[in-house]
Design a protein around this motif. Sequence first.
Motif, PDB file in Angstrom:
ATOM      1  N   ASN A  60      33.667  60.161  66.749  1.00 21.67           N
ATOM      2  CA  ASN A  60      32.717  60.644  67.745  1.00 21.67           C
ATOM      3  C   ASN A  60      32.229  62.050  67.398  1.00 21.67           C
ATOM      4  O   ASN A  60      32.958  62.833  66.789  1.00 21.67           O
ATOM      5  CB  ASN A  60      33.348  60.670  69.137  1.00 21.67           C
ATOM      6  CG  ASN A  60      33.564  59.280  69.698  1.00 21.67           C
ATOM      7  OD1 ASN A  60      33.034  58.304  69.164  1.00 21.67           O
ATOM      8  ND2 ASN A  60      34.320  59.184  70.771  1.00 21.67           N
ATOM      9  N   PHE A  61      31.019  62.375  67.817  1.00 21.80           N
ATOM     10  CA  PHE A  61      30.478  63.704  67.556  1.00 21.80           C
ATOM     11  C   PHE A  61      29.676  64.172  68.770  1.00 21.80           C
ATOM     12  O   PHE A  61      29.416  63.402  69.705  1.00 21.80           O
ATOM     13  CB  PHE A  61      29.611  63.707  66.289  1.00 21.80           C
ATOM     14  CG  PHE A  61      28.367  62.858  66.376  1.00 21.80           C
ATOM     15  CD1 PHE A  61      27.145  63.425  66.723  1.00 21.80           C
ATOM     16  CD2 PHE A  61      28.408  61.495  66.097  1.00 21.80           C
ATOM     17  CE1 PHE A  61      25.995  62.660  66.800  1.00 21.80           C
ATOM     18  CE2 PHE A  61      27.264  60.712  66.173  1.00 21.80           C
ATOM     19  CZ  PHE A  61      26.047  61.296  66.523  1.00 21.80           C
ATOM     20  N   ILE A  62      29.306  65.459  68.771  1.00 20.78           N
ATOM     21  CA  ILE A  62      28.505  66.024  69.857  1.00 20.78           C
ATOM     22  C   ILE A  62      27.049  66.051  69.414  1.00 20.78           C
ATOM     23  O   ILE A  62      26.690  66.709  68.441  1.00 20.78           O
ATOM     24  CB  ILE A  62      28.968  67.448  70.225  1.00 20.78           C
ATOM     25  CG1 ILE A  62      30.426  67.428  70.692  1.00 20.78           C
ATOM     26  CG2 ILE A  62      28.071  68.027  71.323  1.00 20.78           C
ATOM     27  CD1 ILE A  62      30.974  68.819  71.010  1.00 20.78           C
ATOM     28  N   LEU A  63      26.227  65.307  70.140  1.00 19.28           N
ATOM     29  CA  LEU A  63      24.791  65.267  69.883  1.00 19.28           C
ATOM     30  C   LEU A  63      24.104  66.269  70.806  1.00 19.28           C
ATOM     31  O   LEU A  63      24.351  66.278  72.012  1.00 19.28           O
ATOM     32  CB  LEU A  63      24.253  63.857  70.132  1.00 19.28           C
ATOM     33  CG  LEU A  63      22.753  63.646  69.946  1.00 19.28           C
ATOM     34  CD1 LEU A  63      22.383  63.779  68.472  1.00 19.28           C
ATOM     35  CD2 LEU A  63      22.340  62.267  70.480  1.00 19.28           C
ATOM     36  N   ALA A  64      23.247  67.119  70.255  1.00 15.51           N
ATOM     37  CA  ALA A  64      22.562  68.154  71.032  1.00 15.51           C
ATOM     38  C   ALA A  64      21.054  67.988  70.912  1.00 15.51           C
ATOM     39  O   ALA A  64      20.542  67.522  69.889  1.00 15.51           O
ATOM     40  CB  ALA A  64      22.976  69.553  70.564  1.00 15.51           C
ATOM     41  N   ILE A 102      28.336  63.100  74.159  1.00 14.90           N
ATOM     42  CA  ILE A 102      29.252  62.496  73.184  1.00 14.90           C
ATOM     43  C   ILE A 102      28.565  61.263  72.619  1.00 14.90           C
ATOM     44  O   ILE A 102      28.071  60.416  73.363  1.00 14.90           O
ATOM     45  CB  ILE A 102      30.580  62.090  73.841  1.00 14.90           C
ATOM     46  CG1 ILE A 102      31.315  63.319  74.364  1.00 14.90           C
ATOM     47  CG2 ILE A 102      31.468  61.338  72.838  1.00 14.90           C
ATOM     48  CD1 ILE A 102      31.744  64.287  73.291  1.00 14.90           C
ATOM     49  N   ALA A 103      28.506  61.175  71.296  1.00 12.81           N
ATOM     50  CA  ALA A 103      27.858  60.044  70.642  1.00 12.81           C
ATOM     51  C   ALA A 103      28.784  59.469  69.580  1.00 12.81           C
ATOM     52  O   ALA A 103      29.747  60.116  69.144  1.00 12.81           O
ATOM     53  CB  ALA A 103      26.529  60.472  70.030  1.00 12.81           C
ATOM     54  N   HIS A 104      28.474  58.254  69.169  1.00 11.54           N
ATOM     55  CA  HIS A 104      29.281  57.550  68.159  1.00 11.54           C
ATOM     56  C   HIS A 104      28.371  57.154  67.008  1.00 11.54           C
ATOM     57  O   HIS A 104      27.302  56.588  67.232  1.00 11.54           O
ATOM     58  CB  HIS A 104      29.925  56.309  68.779  1.00 11.54           C
ATOM     59  CG  HIS A 104      30.895  55.620  67.873  1.00 11.54           C
ATOM     60  ND1 HIS A 104      32.163  56.111  67.648  1.00 11.54           N
ATOM     61  CD2 HIS A 104      30.790  54.498  67.129  1.00 11.54           C
ATOM     62  CE1 HIS A 104      32.797  55.304  66.818  1.00 11.54           C
ATOM     63  NE2 HIS A 104      31.983  54.328  66.484  1.00 11.54           N
TER      64      HIS A 104
END
Length: 406
Positions: free
Chosen positions: A235-239, A223-225
């Motif tokens: 917030n979004f999902i960083l892969a 989880i990243a901001h």
Amino acid sequence: MSESLSVDILPSIFSLLPVKSLLRFRSLSKFCRSLIDSPEFINSHRPQTNLHRKLVLADWRLDGCTHTIDIDPDPSLLSEYLDDSLIISPLKIKSRRKPFVETPDSFIPVNPDGVFGSCNGVVAIYNKQGITLWNPSTNKFKSFPLWVVDILFDGFGYDPVSDDYKVIMVTKLYSEDFLRVMIYSVKNNSLRRIQDLHSPEPNSCRDNYEYSGVLVGSFLHWIAHPRDEGSSFYNFILAFDLSGETFHEVPLPLPLPKDTRDGDRKVLNMVSELGGCLSMSYCFQGYVDIWIMKEYGVEDSWTKLLTVQCGHQDKYINFSSGLKPLCYSKEGDKVLFDYAKGKHVILYDLKSRTLDIIDIFKCWCSVVKSGFICTTTLTFPIINGGSSKKLPTSKKLPRKKNSKKC
């Protein structure tokens, strides 16, 4: 002829046996030992290893302990219970000291932490002077000193293209406004820096969310901001692709939380792996929604699995403490959650929509982070360098007299 035939069918017989039995059969002969230790047999045996899973946690103290809990009960014990339970209470916890690796006196330890990844039955743990890769089933481990500090994101996984296990560490220096990305190759025993990362907000990563990467396939997730956004609704999902060594953003289910933030006020606060699929949770107004991505990378494949209320069955659940899906039961009708960052587990019944909260530690403990599910395998990475040993299994940890601490 019969002797030759018996040798030929041994791989087929051994492939059906559990890891515990195979470890005993290694002492039968040099041939059996060579067969069981061969990479070909280990890889062929791996699909049979999901029958017995473990939950692995570790103290935040670098010289602390690891704690292993059997998730799937021994079949011989099931007759004592009404059903094939996913986890049996009271929990049986096996604790042991973390492995230690000697380093120069000038070495600066990494961040205090516990387990930060699990892949193919091998877990990655921070120890007092670096990291340790450890297979809880065989007790094999190898330790490495690492000169990396101020870690904001970390993770561990397997790259099938290069046949290499990799550790990723995202760090930030005080004077810089970007994130440095470091990759440790286990196969080559090398640490290198790749392209810097500029998208996440560097000052809110570690304190607010789980910062150890969740492995799905050959991708790690956090989880990243985003930068320049004051609200957590963005917030979004960083892969991170372990093979291509590139970052990307995972699409979220529509409508996005930022589109409805004046209504439901949903916050993306957790990402996990569940049944081989990417999973995430939205927290909003005393509820938490658990979603799963049935087809990786496909936005339309997001499906809501369940919703849990803060006061479910008159049991207060503080979602700010974290509710992280860990695994399904063998029948797929129950879900095991980590709750309060390694302090409790929750067993949720998908059919009856009821839950049980189980304390992992009955008294004080120094676990402050969610655990990882580890399968039972013979796998251990091919490693160049580092210090290798086998942890003792018979000695118990010393206990202080008249002490209530775990």
